[in-house]
Design a protein around this motif. Structure first.
Motif, PDB file in Angstrom:
ATOM      1  N   GLN A 160      -5.600   5.120   7.005  1.00  0.00           N
ATOM      2  CA  GLN A 160      -5.597   6.428   7.645  1.00  0.00           C
ATOM      3  C   GLN A 160      -6.846   6.624   8.490  1.00  0.00           C
ATOM      4  OE1 GLN A 160      -4.146   8.862   9.153  1.00  0.00           O
ATOM      5  NE2 GLN A 160      -3.054   9.518   7.302  1.00  0.00           N
ATOM      6  N   TYR A 187      -3.954   5.851   3.297  1.00  0.00           N
ATOM      7  CA  TYR A 187      -3.040   5.136   4.182  1.00  0.00           C
ATOM      8  C   TYR A 187      -2.017   6.134   4.737  1.00  0.00           C
ATOM      9  CZ  TYR A 187      -4.926   0.860   2.168  1.00  0.00           C
ATOM     10  OH  TYR A 187      -5.775  -0.136   1.763  1.00  0.00           O
ATOM     11  N   ARG A 188      -1.538   5.821   5.911  1.00  0.00           N
ATOM     12  CA  ARG A 188      -0.525   6.671   6.521  1.00  0.00           C
ATOM     13  C   ARG A 188       0.716   5.849   6.838  1.00  0.00           C
ATOM     14  NH1 ARG A 188      -0.295   6.158  12.109  1.00  0.00           N
ATOM     15  NH2 ARG A 188      -2.037   4.995  13.046  1.00  0.00           N
ATOM     16  N   LEU A 189       1.836   6.551   6.874  1.00  0.00           N
ATOM     17  CA  LEU A 189       3.135   5.899   7.055  1.00  0.00           C
ATOM     18  C   LEU A 189       3.427   5.717   8.534  1.00  0.00           C
ATOM     19  CD1 LEU A 189       5.471   5.018   5.068  1.00  0.00           C
ATOM     20  CD2 LEU A 189       6.656   7.090   5.817  1.00  0.00           C
ATOM     21  N   ASN A 215       0.821  -1.222   0.000  1.00  0.00           N
ATOM     22  CA  ASN A 215       0.000   0.000   0.000  1.00  0.00           C
ATOM     23  C   ASN A 215       0.852   1.267   0.000  1.00  0.00           C
ATOM     24  OD1 ASN A 215      -2.478  -1.532   0.202  1.00  0.00           O
ATOM     25  ND2 ASN A 215      -1.977  -1.829   2.385  1.00  0.00           N
ATOM     26  N   GLY A 216       2.090   1.153  -0.497  1.00  0.00           N
ATOM     27  CA  GLY A 216       2.948   2.333  -0.561  1.00  0.00           C
ATOM     28  C   GLY A 216       3.997   2.183  -1.639  1.00  0.00           C
ATOM     29  N   CYS A 265       2.527   0.928   5.786  1.00  0.00           N
ATOM     30  CA  CYS A 265       1.423   1.786   5.389  1.00  0.00           C
ATOM     31  C   CYS A 265       0.130   1.196   5.965  1.00  0.00           C
ATOM     32  CB  CYS A 265       1.318   1.890   3.867  1.00  0.00           C
ATOM     33  SG  CYS A 265       2.672   2.850   3.112  1.00  0.00           S
ATOM     34  N   SER A 293       6.400   6.686   0.729  1.00  0.00           N
ATOM     35  CA  SER A 293       5.085   7.323   0.767  1.00  0.00           C
ATOM     36  C   SER A 293       4.019   6.240   0.656  1.00  0.00           C
ATOM     37  CB  SER A 293       4.944   8.353  -0.356  1.00  0.00           C
ATOM     38  OG  SER A 293       5.085   7.729  -1.626  1.00  0.00           O
ATOM     39  N   CYS A 294       2.829   6.558   1.142  1.00  0.00           N
ATOM     40  CA  CYS A 294       1.716   5.602   1.126  1.00  0.00           C
ATOM     41  C   CYS A 294       0.662   6.055   0.127  1.00  0.00           C
ATOM     42  CB  CYS A 294       1.101   5.477   2.522  1.00  0.00           C
ATOM     43  SG  CYS A 294       2.221   4.739   3.740  1.00  0.00           S
TER      44      CYS A 294
END
Length: 622
Positions: A349, A323-325, A301-302, A346, A318-319
């Motif tokens: 979010q 999604y967040r890292l 997912n990144g 990832c 980066s994602c």
């Protein structure tokens, strides 16, 4: 021939008498001179040519082969084998006498007809055992410039030499057996040590024991230099001394690794090189090869940025949207060829609970993940302020966007004494009950009143930024001025006072000495200041009075009802002759009173007493 005939002639001379002897002696002298001239001519013809520097060494200028070439009597042709060659000199031209040789003797090697110190004479010195010759040569020549070719040699006892001193940077290649002392003629041979060389390759120097001292030529051995060892691309070496036995070490710039050019060469051999005795460096110049880190894969997912993978290169993670890292967003290639840190993750979010908004209804939240929406609604008597109609959305970076709205409460209109509140402007509608947030009021005060300060209150979320008040008006103008007087005051606000006072010599005849500021006006009548007058002066009989004005004009003062102005002067005089004043002659009017007060009187005038020295004087003094 002459030596053989001489004994026979002497015998004949004894037998034949004196005449015969004289005749025989003359014959002998003739034959001797003839033989000497023949030897001298032969010696001059075999004489070597003069030396190149003979002309500057004082040699005679005329050269010759026989005596006849000299052309004058008393001059002969002499052979100087050391310097001048065959030159013409006088018969009595000699070098300085030689001393006797101590512990030795002299041998004359020149022609038989020459004296010991004649020009052309060759003297050889020999020493008796156990003495040996001291000097550069054993033979000296009397030269044409009347100087000996060398100093007189000497005979001295043989002396031993102590072991020779060590010569720096050299080795002994040949030497006699080691001993505490060495005899004359013993020899040491030196050459430059390994790693050193002289100005002439393969040069050796001998040290010879001569009369107790070592006689040798200097030898200077300089250290061998191998020159610049060379640098690899993207690297350098340390130590700038390139001489024998010195070492240089190599290093590579950051991001490069040191390797040898040959696979058989050890890394220690090419990393450190030594200057050898033959002037060449050991090993070979190393290489500096770039260090690289392995390629990285995208996380689930990144993605990871594609770029360089050299040392100090940085990649960014980066994602995908939503999604967040979790973890480090960047990694750097280290010097050992590995990436620092760990691979981040990832995850989905989540923006978390929506922000609280005051004066708004509590929102019902079904999701706080990416793209979730929340709408705010304000309570009654509150005004909505914000973007997107009060709706916020969860973004990919975990923030609610736009910023949450504000529900700003209405404000209750304040009651203003002696005034009225209007909305927004001087001609705006009256403000009643409640007004929305951010509403601005305009306050209009009643007549004779004014705002305490210029202020436009604004409703800020249920609270007024300030509430003005109407107060009595201030006096904007200064209090009235008074001629011949002064006004003292400390303000022009409502109820402030002004106090008047007249100048010295003046008095207030009407009006008030105090005025008060009331509702924007000074209330009261200011005073009028007029000059003070002095009354009539009663004087005894016989005294008359004269008034003297500012310009010195005198007027007789005879009317009691007439008063005198301030600072006016009166002069007193006696009427009739023979009268004199007793008291002051003048008075001045000051602030309504005469100074000095009262009046003088007139008395009959008396003569002054005659001075004592007028009546009596001494004899001889006039």
């Amino acid at each position: 021939m002459l030596q053989k005939l001489l004994p026979l002639c002497l015998q004949l001379a004894c037998l034949g008498g004196l005449a015969t002897a004289v005749s025989i002696q003359n014959s002998i002298d003739f034959y001797r001179n003839s033989e000497l001239q023949a030897d001298a001519a032969q010696s001059a013809q075999q004489c070597p040519p003069p030396k190149p520097h003979s002309q500057v060494s004082g040699c005679p200028r005329r050269s010759c082969r026989v005596d006849a070439d000299c052309g004058e009597s008393g001059i002969r042709c002499a052979c100087d084998r050391s310097l001048c060659g065959a030159v013409c000199v006088r018969y009595n031209a000699d070098c300085s006498p030689l001393p006797e040789v101590v512990n030795g003797y002299k041998i004359e090697k020149g022609p038989a007809y020459l004296n010991e110190n004649s020009v052309g004479q060759v003297i050889q010195v020999s020493c008796r055992p156990p003495f040996s010759l001291e000097g550069s040569t054993d033979t000296i020549v009397c030269q044409g410039n009347l100087k000996w070719s060398h100093p007189m040699p000497r005979c001295s006892r043989e002396e031993k030499c102590s072991p020779p001193a060590r010569i720096p940077n050299t080795v002994v290649v040949r030497a006699p057996s080691e001993a505490p002392e060495y005899a004359s003629g013993d020899q040491f041979v030196y050459a430059c040590a390994p790693g050193y060389r002289s100005d002439r390759p393969d040069l050796t120097v001998s040290a010879i024991c001569t009369r107790g001292q070592w006689n040798m030529r200097d030898i200077v051995c300089s250290v061998v230099s191998c020159g610049h060892p060379g640098d690899p691309a993207n690297g350098k070496h340390l130590n700038w001394n390139y001489t024998y036995q010195q070492k240089v070490s190599y290093f590579c710039f950051e991001g490069y690794r040191l390797t040898c050019r040959s696979e058989t060469e050890k890394i220690s051999d090419c990393q450190v090189r030594t200057c050898n005795a033959d002037g060449r460096w050991s090993g070979s110049v190393p290489e500096c090869k770039s260090i690289q880190c392995p390629n990285l894969r995208n996380p689930p997912n990144g993605m990871v940025s594609k770029g360089w993978n050299f040392v100090n290169s940085v990649v960014q993670y980066s994602c995908h949207a939503g999604y967040r890292l979790v973890g480090t967003a960047s990694r750097m290639c280290r010097r050992n060829g590995t990436w620092d840190g760990e691979v981040p993750r990832c995850v989905v979010q989540d923006c978390g609970p929506p922000p609280f908004v005051a004066n708004a209804y509590r929102v019902q939240v079904t999701s706080t993940k990416y793209k979730a929406r929340v709408t705010y609604t304000c309570l009654p008597d509150a005004k909505l302020e914000g973007e997107n109609g009060g709706q916020i959305i969860c973004q990919t970076d975990g923030r609610w966007v736009p910023a949450p709205p504000k529900c700003r409460s209405h404000c209750k209109v304040p009651t203003i004494a002696w005034g009225k509140a209007l909305i927004g402007r001087p001609d705006g509608p009256p403000a009643v009950n409640k007004v929305p947030s951010d509403t601005t009021l305009w306050v209009r005060c009643d007549e004779n009143y004014q705002l305490r300060r210029t202020l436009y209150p604004r409703c800020d979320n249920g609270t007024w930024t300030g509430i003005p008040s109407c107060v009595p008006k201030d006096c904007n103008d200064r209090p009235p001025l008074v001629k011949n007087g002064i006004a003292r005051f400390y303000g022009t606000k409502h109820n402030d006072r002004v106090i008047y006072s007249c100048y010295v010599g003046y008095e207030a005849v009407r009006g008030s000495s105090v005025l008060t500021c009331r509702y924007g006006r000074w209330v009261g009548t200011p005073p009028v200041c007029t000059k003070k007058k002095c009354p009539w002066i009663e004087s005894p009989a016989g005294v008359e009075k004269w008034l003297i004005g500012p310009e010195g004009i005198k007027n007789q003062w005879t009317r009691p009802q007439t008063t005198s102005d301030n600072e006016e002067l009166v002069q007193f005089q006696c009427i009739g002759k023979g009268m004199a004043l007793r008291g002051h002659t003048h008075a001045i009017c000051l602030n309504g009173q005469w100074r000095p007060p009262g009046s003088p009187r007139c008395v009959r005038q008396m003569h002054k007493q005659i001075p004592h020295d007028w009546l009596f004087y001494r004899v001889g003094k006039r």
